[in-house]
Write a protein that holds these residues in place. Structure first.
Motif, mmCIF file in Angstrom:
data_model
loop_
_atom_site.group_PDB
_atom_site.id
_atom_site.type_symbol
_atom_site.label_atom_id
_atom_site.label_comp_id
_atom_site.label_asym_id
_atom_site.label_seq_id
_atom_site.Cartn_x
_atom_site.Cartn_y
_atom_site.Cartn_z
ATOM 1 N N LEU A 68 0.825 -1.204 0.000
ATOM 2 C CA LEU A 68 0.000 0.000 0.000
ATOM 3 C C LEU A 68 0.863 1.260 0.000
ATOM 4 O O LEU A 68 0.530 2.252 -0.657
ATOM 5 N N TYR A 116 0.901 4.026 -2.901
ATOM 6 C CA TYR A 116 0.663 5.441 -2.620
ATOM 7 C C TYR A 116 1.745 6.310 -3.265
ATOM 8 O O TYR A 116 1.460 7.365 -3.846
ATOM 9 N N GLY A 175 -5.815 4.641 2.098
ATOM 10 C CA GLY A 175 -5.280 3.453 1.453
ATOM 11 C C GLY A 175 -6.316 2.622 0.734
ATOM 12 O O GLY A 175 -5.989 1.549 0.216
#
Length: 898
Positions: free
Chosen positions: A92, A96, A628
């Motif tokens: 994650l 990002y 997320g």
């Protein structure tokens, strides 16, 4: 084409600055600060103007904290749900960072992210105000581009753009201009940039000259005394410099002497100029600050003047007076491409010459009767173009979705139309009590038997149902009935057709799609998008925004996300290990596209609803993108219809597990309040499948089998509707137990339409009218009582699940739901717990005769009083009658003190 309802919004005009007087080129960098302050940094030198300042002040700043409850956190939802997997958390974080890099790359080519989703404003075919039509398309593999059609004799050499010439940019976008043709005997416009107003008929352009317009703008726009600066835009800044340093002030930094502190110099300056006459300069007080650590000074302007300055608007209204109207245009010119013209795009590529239906075409006639597909230029005159009448309904907090397919919505065995659906189906949906229609198969597709899932033209509503204006009328009338309109959008794959689709669009295999095996679906024969390509993102995001803007759509159901999020297209055995959601088979580019889509859509259209259709239940589907997640509003529970189908076809009635039914329908309690539930949708009815009604009552030969089928049909719908979250869906016709499946015409059935329709005549009487009466009252229960929003955090309190008696009971606010699935055992007094002492009244009973039941519960038993007895963890209980295969909904109508 886009209707030009407000030409000033899309027309480019010569720049007439509202603050030409204030434009200057100072040796500084200027920033507009709060409280009417201008901060000038002398260390940076750049050209700037007051116009730029006002625009920069209005431009929204980037927000790093997108959510008030924690800001941006790439792994925020993991801790909230107790997920501790380090590999997934790292995935994650990397995703990002990739998202941030992608946004930076996008901003190199676009003003902002919203601009990325507005490609339809320039791509495709558009009317230009300068008596011409502009066509633009993306074909990086082509070296020559033109339009061919019935408007120029299908000649690929006319109105063309060639490589290395005007009309082709570095990104592979081609621009072709089709000039309106001057009629015989008419003279060209004297003004080269003569513009035309295609919406109104007035011809103001014949009444005034450009010179008169500029004089009028100058006379009425500038304040007294400001006209002296029109011809000399540097005078104000030089006067300001002179006021600060005197008429013979230093010209270079080397000439600057040691200065006193700012406050001392300011007081001295005020004393020196106290007797000066009023100046025409902008009223302001000057505060100088030359501290070495800042190197900047501030100009504090008069608030009254600053407010007046900000309210000034460019005198575009005067410029519009020079435009000529539609009548003048039609009198003078023959349209370069008239409304209704057929056309295709012609490419010369390394693979040879190609003709294609344009990717951004908004009206397409697919292959029919042996003819090749072509696009249609849709630009009806203002008097016949569709005009919207109704506003969007408010977004309901609970969704009761009626899934429809326009083509099979008619009674007759043929393709139904948008207009027939508007006239016949919309009133039925309103009467049935649903508040959303979800349309499948709307985007243009060549093969009707594919139900519309092999999309060929993403910006076109299917012409087999009618024109673009017909579809606008459908959406508008749905809004008039208080119904939201969702589209089943297919961005997970595309048709492999080459002439009418996107495959090999510009002669190359990897224009829109991956090359090789990656670019082909493993089982469905479709093409897979290359989501990492900037221009593919531009196409898909613009496509979503197009349906929202042009057709006023209210939401999207994103079809088959599993196909796009994994390179194995979702056809892999999942063991439940969370690392399967971040391994080498996960397409990170597809996830980034979905995050961008949700982010941009929810900014541009705050009331939109997005639904995720993913059988793998990817973690974070409905979590905020700042935490997320992928940002969807709802997700579909696929397990429920599979469970019901399996039970009805494979498990005897007395072996049904109540525990499994409850666990399957409620799913993960952490996300159940964003879950969309249904007992069956189109998948259970179309092309070989059987609806629940066909299984239960399709072959019923005795009253006993008919009673069983009707009872289970009502109970299955009631528990699916009321036990889950705030969203429920049913497919068109299933609400009254349509007895036959859906089968589209294809070679295997000799292209028959006998099963590609709906038998609405069944609603007149018989068992189907009774099933519809029950479904209508079930919808009304939520409409009146907000059932789906009741309970703790919008979820029921499930307190009684007994696999032996086959009884399920749960509470939602003041409502008690009791189900007896046992095929034979009935109960005179079955004890279930309640949280409040009082009188409870039956609000809905599946066994009533008006619903096709036996009516075994007497009306005198419809009111039950609680007793002080601890059952199911509750202080009180009801002893209710429970006939076999029946369900009742009770409401607390009177609270009793104990």
């Amino acid at each position: 084409m886009i209707s030009i309802t407000n030409p000033t919004q899309i027309i480019s005009f010569p720049t007439i600055s509202p603050s030409a007087k204030h434009s200057y080129t100072p040796p500084c960098k200027v920033f507009l600060l709060p409280n009417n302050k201008i901060k000038i940094n002398r260390k940076n030198k750049c050209k700037c103007s007051a116009t730029d300042h006002s625009q920069s002040q209005q431009r929204p700043r980037k927000k790093t904290k997108q959510q008030p409850d924690g800001g941006t956190d790439p792994v925020g939802f993991l801790s909230k749900h107790g997920i501790t997997n380090k590999v997934f958390a790292q995935f994650l974080r990397e995703r990002y960072k990739a998202l941030k890099d992608l946004k930076d790359e996008i901003l190199n080519r676009h003003i902002n992210l919203q601009d990325l989703a507005s490609g339809f404003e320039i791509l495709g075919m558009h009317r230009n105000v300068q008596h011409r039509v502009d066509y633009m398309d993306w074909a990086p593999g082509a070296r020559y581009c033109s339009l061919v059609g019935d408007f120029n004799g299908w000649s690929p050499t006319e109105n063309s753009a060639r490589e290395g010439h005007l009309g082709h940019d570095d990104y592979g976008y081609w621009l072709v201009i089709l000039e309106d043709k001057l009629r015989e005997g008419e003279e060209p416009d004297e003004v080269y940039f003569q513009q035309y107003n295609y919406v109104d008929d007035h011809d103001k352009g014949d009444e005034v000259t450009v010179e008169e317009v500029f004089k009028k703008a100058n006379d009425e726009y500038w304040e007294p005394g400001e006209d002296r600066f029109i011809n000399n835009r540097y005078e104000q800044v030089s006067k300001l410099y002179e006021q600060i340093f005197g008429p013979n002030g230093p010209q270079t930094e080397e000439e600057m002497e040691e200065l006193a502190d700012p406050e001392t110099r300011y007081k001295a300056w005020k004393e020196q100029h106290k007797d000066d006459p009023p100046s025409n300069l902008t009223p302001c007080d000057v505060i100088i600050d030359d501290r070495e650590d800042h190197g900047e000074f501030e100009v504090v302007t008069d608030p009254e003047w600053a407010e007046k300055f900000r309210n000034k608007k460019p005198p575009i209204a005067y410029w519009l007076e020079t435009r000529k109207g539609r009548k003048a245009w039609l009198k003078k010119y023959i349209p370069g491409i008239p409304h209704g013209s057929k056309y295709r795009v012609y490419f010369n590529t390394p693979m040879g010459p190609l003709e294609r239906v344009p990717a951004w075409a908004t009206y397409v006639i697919p292959e029919a009767d042996g003819n090749q597909a072509y696009a249609v230029h849709w630009e009806p005159p203002p008097e016949s173009a569709y005009k919207w009448k109704h506003k969007h309904p408010r977004k309901p907090k609970s969704l009761r979705i009626y899934e429809c397919h326009v083509g099979i919505s008619g009674q007759e065995p043929r393709v139904a139309t948008f207009n027939e659906f508007t006239e016949n189906v919309l009133p039925h949906v309103k009467e049935a009590g649903y508040n959303v229609i979800q349309l499948i198969g709307i985007l243009e597709h060549k093969d009707y038997f594919t139900v519309g899932y092999r999309v060929t033209n993403f910006f076109a509503a299917s012409s087999r149902y009618g024109t673009p204006d017909d579809f606008k009328r459908l959406v508008d009338e749905a809004h008039g009935h208080g119904l939201l309109v969702f589209l089943d959008i297919v961005h997970s794959y595309a048709a492999a057709d080459e002439m009418v689709g996107l495959s090999y669009f510009d002669g190359s295999n990897d224009c829109y799609f991956h090359s090789g095996k990656r670019g082909n679906h493993k089982f469905w024969g479709t093409r897979m998008f290359k989501y990492g390509d900037h221009d593919v993102l531009h196409f898909l995001l613009s496509n979503l925004n197009w349906w929202m803007v042009e057709y006023q759509i209210d939401g999207f159901n994103f079809h088959s996300l599993s196909s796009m999020m994994y390179t194995h297209n979702g056809f892999a055995a999942f063991t439940g290990d969370i690392e399967e959601y971040c391994n080498q088979y996960v397409d990170k580019d597809a996830l980034l596209y979905l995050i961008l889509a949700n982010d941009i859509l929810h900014v541009l259209h705050p009331n939109i609803v997005t639904i995720a259709e993913d059988v793998t239940l990817y973690p974070g589907l409905i979590e905020p993108t700042s935490q997320g997640g992928l940002g969807f509003d709802y997700f579909v529970n696929f397990s429920a219809p599979e469970m019901w189908l399996s039970y009805l076809e494979n498990v005897p009635d007395h072996d049904w597990s109540m525990s499994k039914i409850v666990s399957t329908l409620t799913g993960n309690r952490h996300s159940a309040n964003k879950m969309l539930l249904y007992a069956e949708n189109h998948n259970q009815s179309i092309s070989g499948g059987r609806s629940l009604a066909e299984i239960l009552i399709g072959s019923a030969k005795t009253e006993e089998t008919l009673l069983r089928g009707c009872s289970l049909h009502k109970m299955i719908r009631l528990i699916t509707f009321t036990i889950g979250g705030p969203a429920y869906l049913i497919f068109m016709g299933n609400e009254f137990g349509h007895p036959k499946r859906v089968e589209f015409p294809m070679s295997s059935n000799r292209f028959s339409y006998s099963l590609a329709n709906r038998h609405w005549d069944l609603l007149k009487d018989g068992v189907h009218s009774k099933l519809f009466a029950f479904d209508k009252d079930m919808m009304k229960l939520d409409s009146d009582e907000k059932i789906l929003l009741r309970g703790s955090k919008g979820l029921p309190n499930i307190h009684h699940v007994n696999d032996t008696t086959m009884v399920i009971s749960y509470l939602r606010g003041p409502f008690l739901f009791v189900f007896n699935f046992h095929p034979t055992n009935s109960h005179e007094q079955y004890s279930v717990g309640v949280e409040e002492a009082g009188e409870y009244q039956v609000m809905l009973n599946t066994d009533e005769k008006i619903y096709g039941g036996q009516g075994l519960i007497d009306q005198a038993q419809y009111v039950q009083r609680s007793i002080s007895k601890r059952i199911d963890g509750a202080r009180f209980c009801l002893e209710v009658p429970l006939p076999s295969r029946s369900a009742q909904v009770y409401k607390l109508t009177r609270i009793l003190r104990v």
